[in-house]
Design an enzyme around this catalytic site. Structure first.
Site, PDB file in Angstrom:
ATOM      1  CD1 TRP A  87       8.655 -16.256   5.046  1.00 48.88           C
ATOM      2  CD2 TRP A  87       7.385 -16.897   3.751  1.00 48.88           C
ATOM      3  NE1 TRP A  87       6.989 -14.999   5.208  1.00 48.88           N
ATOM      4  CE2 TRP A  87       6.825 -15.738   3.980  1.00 48.88           C
ATOM      5  CE3 TRP A  87       7.220 -17.742   2.583  1.00 48.88           C
ATOM      6  CZ2 TRP A  87       5.284 -15.445   4.155  1.00 48.88           C
ATOM      7  CZ3 TRP A  87       5.298 -17.289   2.461  1.00 48.88           C
ATOM      8  CH2 TRP A  87       4.514 -16.336   2.900  1.00 48.88           C
ATOM      9  CD  GLU A 137       6.440   1.911   2.029  1.00 45.48           C
ATOM     10  OE1 GLU A 137       5.215   1.375   1.236  1.00 45.48           O
ATOM     11  OE2 GLU A 137       6.996   1.872   2.538  1.00 45.48           O
ATOM     12  NE  ARG A 176      15.551 -16.191  -1.782  1.00 41.30           N
ATOM     13  CZ  ARG A 176      15.241 -15.466  -2.680  1.00 41.30           C
ATOM     14  NH1 ARG A 176      16.092 -14.292  -2.628  1.00 41.30           N
ATOM     15  NH2 ARG A 176      14.636 -15.816  -3.232  1.00 41.30           N
ATOM     16  CG  HIS A 215     -16.743   8.986   3.593  1.00 38.70           C
ATOM     17  ND1 HIS A 215     -18.307   9.553   3.046  1.00 38.70           N
ATOM     18  CD2 HIS A 215     -15.974   9.548   2.695  1.00 38.70           C
ATOM     19  CE1 HIS A 215     -18.555  10.712   2.803  1.00 38.70           C
ATOM     20  NE2 HIS A 215     -16.619  10.228   2.191  1.00 38.70           N
ATOM     21  CE  LYS A 238      14.902  -6.433   0.713  1.00 42.80           C
ATOM     22  NZ  LYS A 238      13.393  -5.109   1.420  1.00 42.80           N
ATOM     23  CD  GLU A 289       6.803  -4.237   6.052  1.00 36.03           C
ATOM     24  OE1 GLU A 289       7.085  -4.664   5.120  1.00 36.03           O
ATOM     25  OE2 GLU A 289       7.010  -2.927   5.659  1.00 36.03           O
ATOM     26  CE  LYS A 310       8.138   0.201   5.187  1.00 34.99           C
ATOM     27  NZ  LYS A 310       7.861   0.165   3.528  1.00 34.99           N
ATOM     28  CB  CYS A 319      13.016 -20.310   0.980  1.00 38.15           C
ATOM     29  SG  CYS A 319      11.874 -21.791   1.347  1.00 38.15           S
ATOM     30  CG  ASN A 363      13.335 -19.847  -3.181  1.00 42.10           C
ATOM     31  OD1 ASN A 363      11.826 -19.693  -2.358  1.00 42.10           O
ATOM     32  ND2 ASN A 363      13.769 -18.832  -4.465  1.00 42.10           N
ATOM     33  N   GLY A 364      11.060 -22.127  -3.113  1.00 46.25           N
ATOM     34  CA  GLY A 364       9.632 -22.394  -4.594  1.00 46.25           C
ATOM     35  C   GLY A 364       8.510 -22.807  -4.055  1.00 46.25           C
TER      36      GLY A 364
HETATM   37  C1  F6R Z   1       7.040  -3.655   2.829  1.00 42.58           C
HETATM   38  C2  F6R Z   1       7.927  -4.647   1.565  1.00 42.58           C
HETATM   39  C3  F6R Z   1       6.686  -5.430   0.513  1.00 42.58           C
HETATM   40  C4  F6R Z   1       7.549  -5.573  -1.241  1.00 42.58           C
HETATM   41  C5  F6R Z   1       5.889  -6.687  -1.705  1.00 42.58           C
HETATM   42  C6  F6R Z   1       6.790  -6.323  -3.094  1.00 42.58           C
HETATM   43  O1  F6R Z   1       8.063  -2.772   3.627  1.00 42.58           O
HETATM   44  O2  F6R Z   1       8.587  -4.487   1.065  1.00 42.58           O
HETATM   45  O3  F6R Z   1       4.941  -4.714   0.298  1.00 42.58           O
HETATM   46  O4  F6R Z   1       7.008  -4.333  -0.999  1.00 42.58           O
HETATM   47  O5  F6R Z   1       7.030  -7.546  -1.726  1.00 42.58           O
HETATM   48  O6  F6R Z   1       8.031  -6.941  -3.488  1.00 42.58           O
HETATM   49  P1  F6R Z   1       9.061  -6.708  -4.652  1.00 42.58           P
HETATM   50  O7  F6R Z   1       9.220  -4.724  -5.193  1.00 42.58           O
HETATM   51  O8  F6R Z   1      10.484  -7.274  -4.190  1.00 42.58           O
HETATM   52  O9  F6R Z   1       8.275  -6.273  -5.374  1.00 42.58           O
END
Ligand code: F6R
Length: 594
Positions: free
Chosen positions: A71, A467, A27, A490, A589, A474, A471, A2, A97-98
């Site tokens: 969040w 990746e 966040r 497989h 994020k 998400e 991308k 959050c 936040n937590g």
């Molecule tokens: C995807 C994304 C997440 C982060 C993951 C780890 O686009 O951003 O999968 O990579 O939550 O986050 P960090 O790098 O901040 O530990």
């Protein structure tokens, strides 16, 4: 997970809080709220975005206030579960936040003592605990409340009529912004950059008492000094600069990010990391750990280490490592985390340290919790990344790995100098990918018409397939899966057909021939193939339905150009589908919960 914010000064708090909150939405954004204090506390909150709150909120008068963007973890997004939360008297307000692990037990205990709750959140126990311990001294009451809490938190506490805010943190980030006769508290620096670039980072266990004119920090009851830092980047860096979305802006910043990231290290007199010790200790050599996109960087890192250092290396998901993983004392553990606040990664770091490993963090956020836990921190220079989907931070992580490993490469001198020269060319190669975005957007238009997409790569481009799929799923909400090309037959072959396109990454290394064979096998099952191919390679021109051409680079560096092409593919697919690109549903994020 959050975002929290606090203000105390000579301005009206409400507009400041709302301004800061709109920069913290990355966040979490399922609900938000503010509380403003004068003689009493007035709260306005709802399960809406900050822009809607700005329009809907009545004028709350007062020069002290706190705010929150959520969040959801405990309790669905709703008006009642939104923060700030109050105690029974309505005179103590808290944003958090937590996660409070023992909230259920505390809640039952407090209810038994006569407290009544209005939300389903874990947070609500905090104002009630403070109320329970409050005997005229808010700092003592906060300390006593926190002593009963097991969990992670960044909290701001406000008491009606008191000209100060109390902030505390444990395993969740928090900064204090310093202005003239005004102070700010926030989860992250960009939130307050409109007002000040002078910040103090609170450390774990700190309790800060903030008035308009002063900041006092205590740790274990004793006053401590926390130094003031000047932030060198501006609010412009953290804003869209004319791009439709932060994600597109951040994708386009990548040539600059690569240049900046490499420039500092190339001119440094010493290597940024001492790997000699790794060679000497004779134990398991190296372990890389991360989550999500950063884990994909770790997987690419594994190939880089094998190719350049020729030592044994493992890449592990932090969330799995925390339950099953083991590490030998003396192992060099490289932990990748853009935010430096990912709960699973932080927990893994602590376990690694307990096991006697040397822990190196590669992170993008100065002063983040990861940087405090690590024995050494290497900062990437991506600048603030606002879009939830990681793009430039991933490329900056790859740059760090390339540079570190090249500094210790066990390869002959001429190959080393040609690799170093190629590395310097990467900004212009990435620019070429960006210049081709219209073609990629056309391919995205086509992809947007499907429901399920496979991505396949081999060798160092296998993590790139993972990746690319991450991308796409998400931000465009299409179902996408990344596969090692050799694994498709497989099982996943059962799903191939005209409605299941495959994005194939073709590299010019020893995986070239088997990838072309896989494409032929896929075409025999009538799946549309979209191939990402280096310039000048016409081997799949006849086979693939569409081709995205990327510049020729040394195969070791091909993940960089291929990933940028796939970032654009995901972006334009999501755009075509009308998705909220920077703020995908259910994501945040910084994932500060396990
Ligand atoms: C995807 C994304 C997440 C982060 C993951 C780890 O686009 O951003 O999968 O990579 O939550 O986050 P960090 O790098 O901040 O530990």
């Amino acid at each position: 997970m959050c975002g929290i914010v606090g203000y105390i000064g000579d301005k009206q708090a409400q507009p400041v809080l709302l301004d800061c909150l709109s920069l913290l939405e990355y966040r979490g954004y399922d609900s938000c709220g503010i509380a403003v204090s004068s003689r009493s506390i007035e709260v306005y909150k709802d399960a809406i975005r900050v822009a809607a709150l700005k329009k809907a909120a009545p004028k709350l008068s007062g020069k002290i206030g706190i705010g929150h963007t959520r969040w959801a973890t405990h309790g669905a997004p709703s008006q009642l579960n939104a923060h700030p939360h109050l105690d029974c008297t309505g005179r103590i307000a808290v944003v958090h936040n937590g996660i409070i692990n023992n909230y259920q037990q505390l809640r039952e205990q407090l209810i038994g003592e006569g407290h009544s709750f209005t939300s389903e959140t874990d947070t609500e126990v905090i104002p009630h605990l403070i109320e329970k311990h409050y005997q005229g001294d808010i700092i003592k009451a906060v300390e006593a409340a926190l002593a009963e809490i097991d969990g992670s938190y960044a909290i701001i506490v406000m008491v009606a009529g008191e000209p100060r805010l109390v902030a505390a943190r444990k395993d969740s980030p928090m900064v204090i912004g310093i202005g003239d006769r005004e102070k700010f508290i926030a989860s992250d620096v960009p939130a307050i950059l409109n007002f000040t670039n002078r910040v103090i980072y609170l450390e774990d266990g700190d309790i800060g008492v903030i008035t308009a004119d002063s900041v006092k920090v205590k740790q274990h009851q004793a006053e401590v000094t926390r130094t003031e830092n000047k932030i060198s980047w501006t609010i412009e860096d953290a804003q869209k600069s004319g791009y439709e979305h932060f994600m597109l802006k951040e994708i386009h910043e990548q040539p600059r990010v690569i240049r900046d990231t490499l420039a500092g290290w190339m001119s440094a007199p010493e290597p940024i990391l001492d790997l000699e010790a790794v060679r000497d200790n004779g134990a398991e050599a190296m372990l890389m750990l991360a989550c999500g996109t950063s884990y994909h960087a770790a997987l690419v890192g594994k190939y880089i280490v094998q190719e350049l250092l020729k030592i044994p290396v493992r890449a592990e998901l932090a969330s799995e490592f925390n339950y099953y993983g083991q590490a030998l004392a003396g192992t060099m553990a490289i932990v990748l985390t853009q935010s430096g606040e990912t709960a699973d990664t932080l927990r893994a770091m602590k376990r690694l340290k307990e096991a006697g490993c040397r822990v190196v963090a590669i992170t993008n956020v100065v002063g983040s919790t990861a940087s405090r836990i690590a024995d050494q921190t290497i900062y990437t220079r991506a600048g603030p990344e606002i879009s939830v989907a990681a793009t430039k931070s991933f490329i900056a992580q790859l740059m760090a790995l390339y540079w570190i490993m090249l500094s210790y490469a066990k390869i002959d001198a001429s190959r080393l100098s040609s690799l170093t020269a190629e590395l310097r060319q990467l900004p212009s190669k990435v620019q070429e990918v960006l210049d081709n975005q219209d073609r990629i957007a056309e391919c995205a238009k086509y992809l947007a018409g499907f429901k399920d997409v496979f991505f396949m790569g081999r060798g160092i481009n296998y993590p790139v397939a993972l990746e690319g799929a991450l991308k796409l799923k998400e931000i465009s909400y299409l179902h996408a899966e990344g596969y090692a090309a050799g694994e498709l037959k497989h099982g996943p072959f059962a799903l191939l057909g005209s409605k299941t396109p495959v994005v194939a990454i073709v590299a010019q290394d020893n995986t070239h021939e088997p990838i072309v064979t896989s494409i032929k096998e896929i075409k025999a099952r009538h799946s549309p193939v979209l191939a990402v191919v280096p310039e000048g390679d016409d081997s799949v021109e006849e086979l693939a339905d569409s081709v995205i051409v990327v510049p020729q680079v040394e195969p070791l560096f091909s993940p960089v150009v291929n990933t940028v092409a796939l970032q654009l593919l995901a972006y334009y697919t999501a755009l075509q589908r009308g998705c909220p690109i920077d703020f995908p549903r259910n994501l945040a994020k910084s994932v500060t919960v396990e």
